[in-house]
Design an enzyme around this catalytic site. Structure first.
Site, short mmCIF file in Angstrom:
data_model
loop_
_atom_site.label_atom_id
_atom_site.label_comp_id
_atom_site.label_asym_id
_atom_site.label_seq_id
_atom_site.Cartn_x
_atom_site.Cartn_y
_atom_site.Cartn_z
N THR A 282 64.58 74.44 63.80
CA THR A 282 64.62 74.14 62.36
C THR A 282 63.52 74.85 61.56
O THR A 282 63.75 75.24 60.41
CB THR A 282 64.55 72.60 62.18
OG1 THR A 282 65.67 72.03 62.86
CG2 THR A 282 64.61 72.19 60.73
N GLY B 220 75.66 79.08 69.98
CA GLY B 220 76.55 78.67 71.06
C GLY B 220 77.85 79.47 71.07
O GLY B 220 78.44 79.70 70.01
N GLY C 53 61.94 70.67 69.83
CA GLY C 53 62.18 69.51 68.97
C GLY C 53 61.05 69.41 67.96
O GLY C 53 59.99 68.86 68.27
N GLY C 54 61.27 69.98 66.79
CA GLY C 54 60.31 69.83 65.70
C GLY C 54 59.08 70.71 65.77
O GLY C 54 58.12 70.49 65.03
N SER D 106 75.90 69.32 61.00
CA SER D 106 77.12 69.24 61.80
C SER D 106 77.93 70.51 61.48
O SER D 106 78.83 70.50 60.66
CB SER D 106 77.92 67.99 61.47
OG SER D 106 79.05 67.95 62.33
N GLY E 120 64.05 68.90 63.62
CA GLY E 120 62.87 69.14 62.79
C GLY E 120 61.72 68.20 63.13
O GLY E 120 61.80 67.42 64.09
N LEU F 19 79.75 73.86 65.76
CA LEU F 19 79.69 74.94 66.76
C LEU F 19 80.52 76.16 66.37
O LEU F 19 81.13 76.81 67.21
CB LEU F 19 80.08 74.40 68.15
CG LEU F 19 79.10 73.35 68.69
CD1 LEU F 19 79.71 72.57 69.85
CD2 LEU F 19 77.78 73.98 69.12
N CYS G 167 78.34 68.19 74.64
CA CYS G 167 79.70 68.33 74.12
C CYS G 167 80.58 67.30 74.82
O CYS G 167 80.40 67.04 76.01
CB CYS G 167 80.28 69.71 74.44
SG CYS G 167 79.28 71.05 73.84
N VAL H 210 64.74 69.19 73.68
CA VAL H 210 65.94 68.40 73.45
C VAL H 210 66.88 69.11 72.49
O VAL H 210 66.47 69.93 71.68
CB VAL H 210 65.59 67.02 72.82
CG1 VAL H 210 64.78 66.19 73.78
CG2 VAL H 210 64.87 67.14 71.47
#
Ligand SMILES: Cc1cc2nc3c(=O)[nH]c(=O)nc-3n(C[C@H](O)[C@H](O)[C@H](O)COP(=O)(O)O)c2cc1C
Length: 312
Positions: free
Chosen positions: A270, A50, A247-248, A74, A221, A77, A134, A195
């Site tokens: 991931t 990002g 997503g995963g 976390s 993941g 960004l 955000c 997502v």
């Protein structure tokens, strides 16, 4: 089968992709760092970390925590800012024969617009992905991704300056995805991706502290795949523009599931942390799946899910 086989070729917002597997934002640095580990020209595309208007240092450590079937992060960004990206990373990215997407975020609509403006002046990008997960600091911290009118405002504003294809990346942290998918489409998105991560908490009961420096983090993941699949199915049914699912995803069969649920292309995040060439491997495995199932082109399975009972 190779990730460059004709059966895997697809089109996304008018862009020709050699295969539908794209490296996801935040898990593939600025792309160029992976040059020695991965044949970048075998990717369907890549989305860079990002980018914000100014550089961001990110959140305090610990920034990641491994969970039973995924991870919580976390990072905050952290990034070098759009101007440094253009100077330091884009020249090498522009030489690649793969679709490079810049992921854009901000705290206010003007921030998103300014990043898009900076990038518009330079060659080497195929398109943009807007990270709308955000908080909007002008509106008391409400997430752009959770309010159709705030989402519409930021998408329309970026649309006015962006001549390249615009993918809007939706958050799963909402009670209904359809109003947000429709708001993005109505405001000029060329595609949706979903997502992003699920807001999550991991804690140590002995110290009574969060295992993440910033408190909460985003879960990604394999753990999130079934929920992501459901959201992709719902979003794809709600709009006419293409949907990119993620997503995963860790295998070619996972990628095929997202395509069947309605995605035109997929992203891999991931899985790259335990296998740096995951996206290329997954494209190869998807090709093998097509061969086994005697499917001539990957587009033929998109949106083919038939549910016995229509969900309410
Ligand atoms: C460490 C990390 C950093 C991320 N950074 C970004 C980011 O900068 N922008 C963004 O839109 N998504 C970011 N994401 C979200 C991923 O692109 C992806 O949407 C999410 O992880 C779900 O996919 P996955 O399960 O394949 O990882 C990040 C994810 C992780 C794990």
């Amino acid at each position: 089968m190779k990730p460059t086989d004709a059966a895997l070729a697809t089109t996304l917002c008018g862009l020709r992709l050699r295969n539908p597997v794209i490296a996801a934002s935040g898990t593939f640095a600025y792309g160029v760092e992976f040059e020695k580990l991965v044949d970048l020209n075998s990717l369907g595309g890549l989305v860079v970390k990002g980018l914000s208007r100014e550089p961001i240092e990110g959140n305090p450590a610990p920034r990641v925590y491994e969970t039973e079937a995924g991870m919580i992060n976390s990072i905050g960004l952290q990034n070098i800012g759009a101007r440094a990206f253009v100077r330091e990373k884009l020249p090498a990215l522009a030489k690649l024969d793969t679709a490079v997407f810049a992921n854009i975020f901000g705290c206010a609509t003007e921030d998103y617009v300014e990043v898009a403006r900076i990038l518009e002046d330079h060659e080497g990008l195929a398109g943009y992905e807007l990270n709308v997960s955000c908080p909007n600091t002008r509106h008391g911290g409400i997430y752009f991704s959770s309010d159709p009118s705030l989402l519409g405002e930021v998408v329309s504003a970026v649309r006015q300056v962006a001549r390249r294809p615009l993918i809007v990346k939706l958050s799963p942290n909402v009670s209904a995805i359809e109003p947000l998918a429709r708001a993005a489409e109505a405001s000029g998105a060329d595609a949706l991706s979903l997502v992003n991560t699920f807001i999550a908490l991991a804690l140590d009961p002995r110290t009574r502290q969060s295992r993440i420096g910033a408190g909460f983090g985003g879960l990604s993941g394999p753990a999130i795949k079934p929920i992501a699949l459901r959201l992709v199915y719902e979003a794809a049914r709600a709009v006419k523009i293409p949907v990119v699912g993620l997503g995963g995803i860790a295998t070619g069969a996972d990628a095929a599931e997202f395509l069947v649920a309605g995605a035109t292309a997929v992203e891999v995040g991931t899985a790259t942390f335990w296998d740096p060439s995951a996206a290329v491997r997954i494209a190869t495995e998807l090709g093998e799946f097509l061969q086994q199932e005697k499917i001539a082109n990957v587009g033929h399975i998109v949106g083919t899910l038939v549910l016995k009972k229509d969900p309410v």
